[in-house]
Design an enzyme around this catalytic site. Sequence first.
Site, PDB file in Angstrom:
ATOM      1  N   GLY A  38       0.776  -1.235   0.000  1.00 39.43           N
ATOM      2  CA  GLY A  38       0.000   0.000   0.000  1.00 39.43           C
ATOM      3  C   GLY A  38       0.806   1.282   0.000  1.00 39.43           C
ATOM      4  CB  SER A  39       4.212   2.239  -1.042  1.00 40.62           C
ATOM      5  OG  SER A  39       4.246   1.873  -2.396  1.00 40.62           O
ATOM      6  CG  ASN A  40       1.325   3.531  -5.666  1.00 46.22           C
ATOM      7  OD1 ASN A  40       1.693   4.577  -6.188  1.00 46.22           O
ATOM      8  ND2 ASN A  40       1.863   2.355  -5.965  1.00 46.22           N
ATOM      9  CG  LEU A  78      -3.105  -7.797  -6.698  1.00 44.19           C
ATOM     10  CD1 LEU A  78      -2.215  -8.874  -6.078  1.00 44.19           C
ATOM     11  CD2 LEU A  78      -2.471  -7.261  -7.968  1.00 44.19           C
ATOM     12  CG  LEU A  95     -11.993  -8.286 -13.566  1.00 45.67           C
ATOM     13  CD1 LEU A  95     -10.879  -7.592 -14.350  1.00 45.67           C
ATOM     14  CD2 LEU A  95     -12.520  -9.470 -14.382  1.00 45.67           C
ATOM     15  CB  ILE A  96     -13.502  -3.491 -10.981  1.00 41.16           C
ATOM     16  CG1 ILE A  96     -12.202  -2.985 -10.333  1.00 41.16           C
ATOM     17  CG2 ILE A  96     -14.702  -2.679 -10.494  1.00 41.16           C
ATOM     18  CD1 ILE A  96     -12.119  -3.129  -8.832  1.00 41.16           C
ATOM     19  CG  ASN A 139      -5.242  -0.098 -11.906  1.00 44.40           C
ATOM     20  OD1 ASN A 139      -4.877  -0.193 -10.725  1.00 44.40           O
ATOM     21  ND2 ASN A 139      -4.793  -0.914 -12.849  1.00 44.40           N
ATOM     22  CG  HIS A 168      -0.400  -2.015 -15.318  1.00 43.68           C
ATOM     23  ND1 HIS A 168      -0.810  -3.182 -14.701  1.00 43.68           N
ATOM     24  CD2 HIS A 168       0.558  -2.369 -16.209  1.00 43.68           C
ATOM     25  CE1 HIS A 168      -0.125  -4.199 -15.214  1.00 43.68           C
ATOM     26  NE2 HIS A 168       0.698  -3.732 -16.130  1.00 43.68           N
ATOM     27  CD  GLU A 181       3.592   2.147  -9.404  1.00 38.80           C
ATOM     28  OE1 GLU A 181       2.630   2.054  -8.640  1.00 38.80           O
ATOM     29  OE2 GLU A 181       4.225   1.152  -9.802  1.00 38.80           O
TER      30      GLU A 181
HETATM   31  C1  GRF Z   1       2.581  -0.968  -7.721  1.00 37.81           C
HETATM   32  O1  GRF Z   1       3.656  -1.185  -8.595  1.00 37.81           O
HETATM   33  C2  GRF Z   1       1.306  -0.832  -8.505  1.00 37.81           C
HETATM   34  O2  GRF Z   1       1.454  -0.180  -9.717  1.00 37.81           O
HETATM   35  C3  GRF Z   1       0.975  -2.249  -8.760  1.00 37.81           C
HETATM   36  O3  GRF Z   1       1.309  -2.927  -7.578  1.00 37.81           O
HETATM   37  C4  GRF Z   1       2.309  -2.191  -6.892  1.00 37.81           C
HETATM   38  C5  GRF Z   1       1.702  -1.885  -5.559  1.00 37.81           C
HETATM   39  O4  GRF Z   1       2.555  -1.278  -4.691  1.00 37.81           O
HETATM   40  N1  GRF Z   1      -0.321  -2.414  -9.307  1.00 37.81           N
HETATM   41  P1  GRF Z   1       1.964  -0.678  -3.356  1.00 37.81           P
HETATM   42  O5  GRF Z   1       1.042  -1.725  -2.720  1.00 37.81           O
HETATM   43  O6  GRF Z   1       1.222   0.573  -3.685  1.00 37.81           O
HETATM   44  O7  GRF Z   1       3.150  -0.434  -2.484  1.00 37.81           O
END
Ligand code: GRF
Length: 188
Positions: free
Chosen positions: A12-14, A84, A86-87, A101, A103, A173
Amino acid sequence: MTRLAIFASGSGSNAVNIIEYFHNKPEVEITKVYCNNPKAGILNKANALGVKTLLFNREEWKSDAILSDLKKEETDVIALAGFLWLIPTDMVAAFPDRILNIHPSLLPKYGGKGMYGSKVHEAVVANKESQSGITIHLVNEKYDDGGIVYQESVPIQESDTPEEVASKVLTIEHANYARVIEEYIQKL
Ligand code: GRF
């Protein structure tokens, strides 16, 4: 004011980045982090940041429980951040052009079912690509298939390992996703 839900399955870093980005911005309220994985690091991280979480299993996902909760929260926009599953069609239909999303490749390359996480970067290196990058796109019923909102590339050296490519991609990202979400919301 836009009510933004985040869906995440992993570290969940994003998601954390998005929560922190909007922390002092009254235009966007993070409603909740929705998570399908009881072991996901994002659950504790979101709680530590004062954001509610909803953990659900496959059965709940297949029922209308999550869609009901999104409606109850008066959700306007959903950001998938390392989510991860599918919606489902009814969720896509309930949020037309309102689900984003990120990617970790330059779609349409290295996307689709099974292309996630380290598999993406391993394939990029195996194919000796000279660049990779990120794609922020709208979500439809297929994996990694909706309209592209933003792309940015990173150069790859011949000596780069998949881990090094992953690290370069994750850096961009974090530098872009929250900002692009904000700009997208402003245009709605
Ligand atoms: C990221 O590379 C995102 O693009 C992908 O999975 C990774 C998730 O990283 N779909 P995080 O969980 O946000 O750290």
